[in-house]
Design a protein around this motif. Structure first.
Motif, PDB file in Angstrom:
ATOM      1  N   THR A  23       0.827  -1.213   0.000  1.00  0.00           N
ATOM      2  CA  THR A  23       0.000   0.000   0.000  1.00  0.00           C
ATOM      3  C   THR A  23       0.861   1.263   0.000  1.00  0.00           C
ATOM      4  OG1 THR A  23      -0.019   0.040   2.420  1.00  0.00           O
ATOM      5  CG2 THR A  23      -1.847  -1.130   1.346  1.00  0.00           C
ATOM      6  N   VAL A  24       0.191   2.367  -0.312  1.00  0.00           N
ATOM      7  CA  VAL A  24       0.819   3.684  -0.161  1.00  0.00           C
ATOM      8  C   VAL A  24      -0.117   4.519   0.715  1.00  0.00           C
ATOM      9  CG1 VAL A  24       1.729   5.736  -1.333  1.00  0.00           C
ATOM     10  CG2 VAL A  24       1.858   3.504  -2.469  1.00  0.00           C
ATOM     11  N   ALA A  25       0.470   5.213   1.691  1.00  0.00           N
ATOM     12  CA  ALA A  25      -0.325   6.066   2.580  1.00  0.00           C
ATOM     13  C   ALA A  25      -0.227   7.519   2.118  1.00  0.00           C
ATOM     14  CB  ALA A  25       0.187   5.945   4.011  1.00  0.00           C
ATOM     15  N   TYR A  26      -1.366   8.183   2.134  1.00  0.00           N
ATOM     16  CA  TYR A  26      -1.445   9.599   1.767  1.00  0.00           C
ATOM     17  C   TYR A  26      -2.217  10.341   2.846  1.00  0.00           C
ATOM     18  CZ  TYR A  26      -0.635   7.862  -3.014  1.00  0.00           C
ATOM     19  OH  TYR A  26      -0.129   7.240  -4.130  1.00  0.00           O
ATOM     20  N   LEU A  27      -1.846  11.593   3.037  1.00  0.00           N
ATOM     21  CA  LEU A  27      -2.663  12.456   3.877  1.00  0.00           C
ATOM     22  C   LEU A  27      -3.924  12.807   3.069  1.00  0.00           C
ATOM     23  CD1 LEU A  27      -2.011  13.550   6.723  1.00  0.00           C
ATOM     24  CD2 LEU A  27      -1.308  15.687   5.631  1.00  0.00           C
ATOM     25  N   HIS A  28      -5.079  12.672   3.696  1.00  0.00           N
ATOM     26  CA  HIS A  28      -6.331  13.030   3.007  1.00  0.00           C
ATOM     27  C   HIS A  28      -6.344  14.536   2.748  1.00  0.00           C
ATOM     28  CE1 HIS A  28     -10.765  13.442   2.523  1.00  0.00           C
ATOM     29  NE2 HIS A  28     -10.663  12.205   2.069  1.00  0.00           N
ATOM     30  N   GLU A  29      -6.953  14.936   1.631  1.00  0.00           N
ATOM     31  CA  GLU A  29      -6.970  16.377   1.293  1.00  0.00           C
ATOM     32  C   GLU A  29      -7.684  17.191   2.365  1.00  0.00           C
ATOM     33  OE1 GLU A  29      -9.039  14.665  -2.183  1.00  0.00           O
ATOM     34  OE2 GLU A  29      -7.717  13.570  -0.837  1.00  0.00           O
ATOM     35  N   ASP A  30      -8.695  16.573   2.974  1.00  0.00           N
ATOM     36  CA  ASP A  30      -9.465  17.262   4.008  1.00  0.00           C
ATOM     37  C   ASP A  30      -8.867  16.910   5.378  1.00  0.00           C
ATOM     38  OD1 ASP A  30     -11.313  18.349   5.736  1.00  0.00           O
ATOM     39  OD2 ASP A  30     -12.976  17.054   5.111  1.00  0.00           O
ATOM     40  N   GLN A  31      -8.282  17.885   6.005  1.00  0.00           N
ATOM     41  CA  GLN A  31      -7.668  17.656   7.320  1.00  0.00           C
ATOM     42  C   GLN A  31      -8.512  18.262   8.442  1.00  0.00           C
ATOM     43  OE1 GLN A  31      -4.452  15.920   8.277  1.00  0.00           O
ATOM     44  NE2 GLN A  31      -5.468  14.900   6.560  1.00  0.00           N
ATOM     45  N   PHE A  32      -9.818  18.350   8.233  1.00  0.00           N
ATOM     46  CA  PHE A  32     -10.711  18.813   9.305  1.00  0.00           C
ATOM     47  C   PHE A  32     -10.507  17.918  10.529  1.00  0.00           C
ATOM     48  CE2 PHE A  32     -14.789  18.537  11.578  1.00  0.00           C
ATOM     49  CZ  PHE A  32     -15.005  19.873  11.861  1.00  0.00           C
ATOM     50  N   PHE A  33     -10.396  16.608  10.288  1.00  0.00           N
ATOM     51  CA  PHE A  33      -9.988  15.683  11.344  1.00  0.00           C
ATOM     52  C   PHE A  33      -8.478  15.504  11.175  1.00  0.00           C
ATOM     53  CE2 PHE A  33     -14.469  14.777  10.768  1.00  0.00           C
ATOM     54  CZ  PHE A  33     -14.922  14.664  12.074  1.00  0.00           C
ATOM     55  N   PRO A  34      -7.686  16.123  12.045  1.00  0.00           N
ATOM     56  CA  PRO A  34      -6.235  16.158  11.829  1.00  0.00           C
ATOM     57  C   PRO A  34      -5.628  14.755  11.754  1.00  0.00           C
ATOM     58  CG  PRO A  34      -6.886  17.705  13.550  1.00  0.00           C
ATOM     59  CD  PRO A  34      -8.092  16.843  13.255  1.00  0.00           C
ATOM     60  N   GLY A  35      -4.878  14.541  10.689  1.00  0.00           N
ATOM     61  CA  GLY A  35      -4.200  13.269  10.516  1.00  0.00           C
ATOM     62  C   GLY A  35      -4.945  12.277   9.640  1.00  0.00           C
ATOM     63  N   TRP A  36      -6.124  12.638   9.199  1.00  0.00           N
ATOM     64  CA  TRP A  36      -6.916  11.735   8.337  1.00  0.00           C
ATOM     65  C   TRP A  36      -6.029  11.242   7.189  1.00  0.00           C
ATOM     66  CZ3 TRP A  36     -12.642  13.037   6.832  1.00  0.00           C
ATOM     67  CH2 TRP A  36     -13.171  12.009   6.021  1.00  0.00           C
ATOM     68  N   THR A  37      -5.889   9.931   7.125  1.00  0.00           N
ATOM     69  CA  THR A  37      -4.979   9.294   6.170  1.00  0.00           C
ATOM     70  C   THR A  37      -5.749   8.291   5.318  1.00  0.00           C
ATOM     71  OG1 THR A  37      -3.064   9.602   7.610  1.00  0.00           O
ATOM     72  CG2 THR A  37      -2.954   7.736   6.098  1.00  0.00           C
ATOM     73  N   VAL A  38      -5.338   8.153   4.068  1.00  0.00           N
ATOM     74  CA  VAL A  38      -5.893   7.086   3.233  1.00  0.00           C
ATOM     75  C   VAL A  38      -4.762   6.137   2.856  1.00  0.00           C
ATOM     76  CG1 VAL A  38      -7.972   8.192   2.333  1.00  0.00           C
ATOM     77  CG2 VAL A  38      -5.806   8.589   1.201  1.00  0.00           C
ATOM     78  N   LEU A  39      -5.053   4.861   2.985  1.00  0.00           N
ATOM     79  CA  LEU A  39      -4.066   3.821   2.701  1.00  0.00           C
ATOM     80  C   LEU A  39      -4.582   3.048   1.485  1.00  0.00           C
ATOM     81  CD1 LEU A  39      -1.439   2.568   3.877  1.00  0.00           C
ATOM     82  CD2 LEU A  39      -2.905   0.892   5.002  1.00  0.00           C
ATOM     83  N   VAL A  40      -3.866   3.191   0.384  1.00  0.00           N
ATOM     84  CA  VAL A  40      -4.368   2.702  -0.906  1.00  0.00           C
ATOM     85  C   VAL A  40      -3.586   1.470  -1.359  1.00  0.00           C
ATOM     86  CG1 VAL A  40      -4.855   3.364  -3.300  1.00  0.00           C
ATOM     87  CG2 VAL A  40      -4.904   5.111  -1.494  1.00  0.00           C
ATOM     88  N   LEU A  41      -4.315   0.430  -1.690  1.00  0.00           N
ATOM     89  CA  LEU A  41      -3.693  -0.791  -2.213  1.00  0.00           C
ATOM     90  C   LEU A  41      -3.034  -0.471  -3.557  1.00  0.00           C
ATOM     91  CD1 LEU A  41      -3.618  -3.866  -1.384  1.00  0.00           C
ATOM     92  CD2 LEU A  41      -5.441  -4.178  -3.090  1.00  0.00           C
ATOM     93  N   LYS A  42      -1.804  -0.981  -3.743  1.00  0.00           N
ATOM     94  CA  LYS A  42      -1.088  -0.665  -4.988  1.00  0.00           C
ATOM     95  C   LYS A  42      -1.710  -1.354  -6.201  1.00  0.00           C
ATOM     96  CE  LYS A  42       3.407   0.053  -2.814  1.00  0.00           C
ATOM     97  NZ  LYS A  42       4.786  -0.432  -2.739  1.00  0.00           N
ATOM     98  N   ARG A  43      -2.244  -2.570  -5.992  1.00  0.00           N
ATOM     99  CA  ARG A  43      -2.831  -3.232  -7.165  1.00  0.00           C
ATOM    100  C   ARG A  43      -4.341  -3.033  -7.140  1.00  0.00           C
ATOM    101  NH1 ARG A  43      -5.474  -8.202  -7.031  1.00  0.00           N
ATOM    102  NH2 ARG A  43      -5.226  -9.530  -5.185  1.00  0.00           N
TER     103      ARG A  43
END
Ligand code: ZN
Length: 142
Positions: A23-43
């Motif tokens: 996976t790759v982790a990204y900071l979510h564009e909306d940081q209203f909830f600080p630290g909101w992260t999305v973890l995306v499967l590579k395949r």
């Protein structure tokens, strides 16, 4: 037809935190909830049952590593894990630290009406750097 995650149009590349095994982790564009992260499967896969048993357990390991990092870096009292995929059917977890001053601690984030909070570049990079620093520390620990 084209999957936004596979084509690379989402999440935003400049929000990347770390490249893990599956996976790759990204900071979510909306940081209203600080630290909101999305973890995306590579395949490309849309359901957990499309993964091998090994991939599923590795996925949980990677989620756990990110969740622990979020807990430390943002001093979370709870972490939410959400795998939806209605809007983007490609396995991606929303990993959301819920903090002590959470505006709606009993509600899932989706039900909390708010203006999306987009961070300035410097602030975003600072937030990402804090996470990277902790992730590197975790992984180099014995
Ligand atoms: Zn995809």
């Amino acid at each position: 037809m084209t999957c936004k995650a596979c084509s690379g149009s989402w999440p935003l590349k400049d929000h990347k935190i770390v490249d893990l095994n599956l996976t790759v982790a990204y900071l979510h564009e909306d940081q209203f909830f600080p630290g909101w992260t999305v973890l995306v499967l590579k395949r490309h896969a849309t359901e957990l049952f499309h993964l091998t048993r090994e991939e599923r357990s590795q996925l949980v390991e990677e989620m756990t590593e990110v969740a622990q990092t979020l807990t430390v870096v943002f001093d979370a009292v709870k972490v939410n894990y959400e795998l939806l995929g209605n809007q983007l059917p490609h396995i991606h977890w929303h990993i959301i630290p819920r903090l002590a001053d959470d505006p709606a601690p009993l509600q899932p984030v989706w039900t909390v009406q708010h203006q999306p909070s987009r961070l300035a570049k410097e602030k975003r990079e600072e937030r990402v750097a804090l996470m990277v620093k902790h992730l590197n520390g975790e992984r180099s620990a014995p």
